[in-house]
Motif scaffolding. Structure first.
Motif, PDB file in Angstrom:
ATOM      1  N   GLN A  68       8.046   1.003  -1.392  1.00 25.99           N
ATOM      2  CA  GLN A  68       7.354   1.853  -0.480  1.00 25.99           C
ATOM      3  C   GLN A  68       5.961   2.570  -1.400  1.00 25.99           C
ATOM      4  OE1 GLN A  68       9.744   4.752   1.338  1.00 25.99           O
ATOM      5  NE2 GLN A  68      10.263   3.359   2.910  1.00 25.99           N
ATOM      6  N   SER A  70       2.967   5.465  -1.755  1.00 31.67           N
ATOM      7  CA  SER A  70       2.375   6.660  -1.176  1.00 31.67           C
ATOM      8  C   SER A  70       1.425   7.365  -2.282  1.00 31.67           C
ATOM      9  CB  SER A  70       3.450   7.506  -0.446  1.00 31.67           C
ATOM     10  OG  SER A  70       4.289   8.155  -1.381  1.00 31.67           O
ATOM     11  N   THR A  71       0.558   8.335  -1.971  1.00 32.92           N
ATOM     12  CA  THR A  71      -0.216   9.183  -2.842  1.00 32.92           C
ATOM     13  C   THR A  71       0.367  10.486  -2.570  1.00 32.92           C
ATOM     14  OG1 THR A  71      -1.979   9.394  -1.134  1.00 32.92           O
ATOM     15  CG2 THR A  71      -2.057   7.649  -3.019  1.00 32.92           C
ATOM     16  N   GLY A  72       0.793  11.198  -3.571  1.00 33.66           N
ATOM     17  CA  GLY A  72       1.040  12.723  -3.779  1.00 33.66           C
ATOM     18  C   GLY A  72       0.175  13.480  -4.561  1.00 33.66           C
ATOM     19  N   SER A  96      -7.848   7.558  -2.826  1.00 30.70           N
ATOM     20  CA  SER A  96      -6.774   8.384  -3.006  1.00 30.70           C
ATOM     21  C   SER A  96      -7.012   9.853  -3.046  1.00 30.70           C
ATOM     22  CB  SER A  96      -5.834   8.041  -4.183  1.00 30.70           C
ATOM     23  OG  SER A  96      -5.595   6.581  -4.173  1.00 30.70           O
ATOM     24  N   ARG A 117       7.222  17.906   1.189  1.00 30.89           N
ATOM     25  CA  ARG A 117       6.419  17.485  -0.147  1.00 30.89           C
ATOM     26  C   ARG A 117       6.877  18.483  -1.390  1.00 30.89           C
ATOM     27  NH1 ARG A 117       0.155  16.985  -0.243  1.00 30.89           N
ATOM     28  NH2 ARG A 117       0.668  14.748   0.365  1.00 30.89           N
TER      29      ARG A 117
END
Length: 373
Positions: A68, A70-72, A96, A117
């Motif tokens: 997986q 994703s961008t944080g 992003s 988050r």
């Protein structure tokens, strides 16, 4: 999980082709190749055995099942099938959320309105890949929030001619608790990260005007999760040039650092619970001269007593402290008696603090010259 760090440089490599800078001129072509990270929990046994369908960072195509991405708030996050988590915190492309060529701006966990988050930000990653040369203070921010923990492997990537030499890269990596590995290194995220190099408790940095001593002091503590910056100089509200200097220093400091504007250095050294950066001792002595009315020739005993108190507190401090001071022994003899008294007082204080310091260095034209005992 085994991770192959097959390349560690920025997009142009290091040296950058056709670059005429001194950093690039010191190295043979291809010394470090552009950043390329290959991972597979079962099929990266060594640096020369790359799987036919590897998972790469940055991703170059669709990921295999179980992975997986994703961008944080700090960059690209990849989660492997076994639950291992990697943060690629180098500058990200505009899709992003960051502008092309600009570093990712870290967010603070305590300011997040998303509980999931915020919880993710408090969970340490197994591996962090990061452009540490751009903004090393991001390391401190990530450590403060728990994104980087004791077992996290932190590897420098996107390396290029922003650093003068491999030796300087190694020095900074040791200061920041980062691994500057050669191309072709294989890491096992299941193993504990190497312990950080022990820091000296007391560091004294000497230098002349515009020598780079303040920037070096900030570099020494850039990766710490908490720092108290101690400004000993006057606010200078009636001096526009001094106000510009103060503003430039404030803007250069990491946003998560705290600041204290005080001349009570002895009190801070005795009570501090986080690392201190004191900038600087020259303005502190000037303030002591003001308070003791020593410019006119009196107050010498009071000045000496204040210096004695500072040295005693410096000797007893229990937190890392980096202090900046002016090297006054290389200039001309001051034309006034008050100037000579100031020079002598600061010179003696420098000697006494150096005697009580584990690390002392002279900064000249931005280059650091260690002063061994």
């Amino acid at each position: 999980m085994k991770v192959l760090i097959s390349g560690t440089a920025a997009a142009g490599g290091w040296p950058v082709p056709d670059c005429g800078c001194a950093s690039c001129a010191r190295l043979a072509p291809g010394h470090r190749r552009p950043t390329d990270v290959v991972l597979d929990p079962a099929r990266v046994p060594c640096a020369v055995a790359v799987p036919a369908d590897p998972v790469r960072l940055p991703p170059t195509g669709p990921l295999p099942p179980g992975y997986q991405v994703s961008t944080g708030p700090d960059g690209l996050i990849l989660t492997a099938p076994g639950g291992e988590r990697i943060l690629y915190a180098a500058p990200l492309p505009s899709r992003s959320g960051a502008r092309d060529g600009q570093p990712w701006t870290p967010a603070r966990a305590e300011g997040s309105r998303d509980p999931e988050r915020a919880e993710a930000e408090r969970t340490a990653f197994d591996l962090v890949l990061m452009d540490v040369l751009d903004r090393p203070e991001r390391l401190g921010n990530l450590r403060r929030r728990g994104v980087i923990g004791e077992r996290t492997h932190v590897v420098a990537v996107d390396i290029d001619h922003r650093v003068a030499t491999e030796a300087e890269l190694t020095r900074r990596a040791a200061l920041w608790g980062v691994r500057a590995v050669p191309d072709g290194t294989v890491l096992d995220t299941g193993e504990s990260a190497p312990a950080r190099t022990a820091r000296p408790r007391r560091t004294l940095l000497l230098g002349g005007t515009r020598s780079g001593k303040s920037a070096e002091a900030e570099l020494r503590l850039a990766a710490e999760p908490e720092v108290l910056y101690v400004a000993t100089g006057p606010s200078g509200d009636d001096d526009t040039e001094w106000v510009r200097r103060v503003r430039a220093h404030r803007e250069r400091r990491p946003a998560h650092w705290d600041t204290a504007e005080t001349v009570d250095l002895a009190g801070l050294l005795r009570s501090a619970e986080v690392p201190l950066l004191i900038d600087g001792l020259g303005t502190w002595i000037a303030a002591v001269f003001d308070g003791c009315d020593a410019w006119s020739g009196g107050g010498h005993r009071e000045v000496t007593a204040r210096c004695d108190e500072l040295v005693a507190a410096w000797r007893q401090t229990r937190v890392p402290v980096v202090a900046v001071s002016d090297e006054v022994g290389l200039g001309v003899v001051p034309a006034t008696s008050s100037g000579r008294m100031f020079r002598d007082a600061l010179g003696r204080l420098n000697q006494r603090l150096a005697l009580e310091s584990e690390d002392v260095a002279l900064v000249v034209a931005g280059r650091v010259l260690p002063l061994p005992v």
